[in-house]
Enzyme design. Sequence first.
Site, mmCIF file in Angstrom:
data_model
loop_
_atom_site.group_PDB
_atom_site.id
_atom_site.type_symbol
_atom_site.label_atom_id
_atom_site.label_comp_id
_atom_site.label_asym_id
_atom_site.label_seq_id
_atom_site.Cartn_x
_atom_site.Cartn_y
_atom_site.Cartn_z
ATOM 1 N N SER A 1 0.846 -1.191 0.000
ATOM 2 C CA SER A 1 0.000 0.000 0.000
ATOM 3 C C SER A 1 0.876 1.234 0.000
ATOM 4 C CB SER A 1 -0.916 -0.005 1.228
ATOM 5 O OG SER A 1 -1.850 1.041 1.158
ATOM 6 N N ASP A 2 0.393 2.285 -0.640
ATOM 7 C CA ASP A 2 1.104 3.559 -0.638
ATOM 8 C C ASP A 2 0.073 4.675 -0.704
ATOM 9 O OD1 ASP A 2 3.898 4.799 -0.836
ATOM 10 O OD2 ASP A 2 2.766 5.866 -2.377
ATOM 11 N N GLN A 3 0.416 5.819 -0.151
ATOM 12 C CA GLN A 3 -0.541 6.922 -0.120
ATOM 13 C C GLN A 3 0.153 8.246 -0.395
ATOM 14 O OE1 GLN A 3 -2.218 8.436 3.707
ATOM 15 N NE2 GLN A 3 -4.161 7.769 2.827
ATOM 16 N N GLY B 1 -2.961 3.695 -2.894
ATOM 17 C CA GLY B 1 -2.740 2.554 -3.781
ATOM 18 C C GLY B 1 -2.726 1.284 -2.965
#
Length: 193
Positions: A69-71, A106
Amino acid sequence: MNPGLVLASTSPFRRELLQRLALPFDTCSPQVDETPKPGEGPNAMVARLAEAKARAGARQKPDHLIIGSDQCAELDGQILGKPGDHQRALEQLTAASGRTVVFHTGLCLLNAVTGEAQVDVVPFKVRFRALSPEQIDHYLRKEQPYQCAGSIKSEGLGIALFEAMEGDDPTALVGLPLIRLCTLLERAGFRVV
């Protein structure tokens, strides 16, 4: 029987979110360069990084399902990343005062055995209150959100800076969209409930 599940993240916030599903999982530290590529938009960037983190995790745990995950935050088409320090966080929140910021998260679920990746991006909008310099400074000194996208720690005092929120999955704002993750896990044949 479900395969092993791994969260490719060192974020305590993502770990706490995943614990809500009451599923056994391990964590690993994905060593990924998070620098945006030239001309890369927020959705493309967080999707790419979520998958890169999952693939880095798969190298450590090759027979598991890996969650990456990415933000990032976006204001007027500009990516607001992790500020890193007080001054940059002050600039980010001053710019966001009285305005709407979109948080793009993401998410990737990677089957490390087959190499199949399911990748999605979950947006979440936040309208900020009109904030005084004193309010911003007080918040930053209390929370120190210097490693949080857009200088916001919404699971803490950051919620007091908001006027309204809009999105399908409130956990996306914290950095791991659990509603979407459950869908991806079920598609992968992983029983959640």
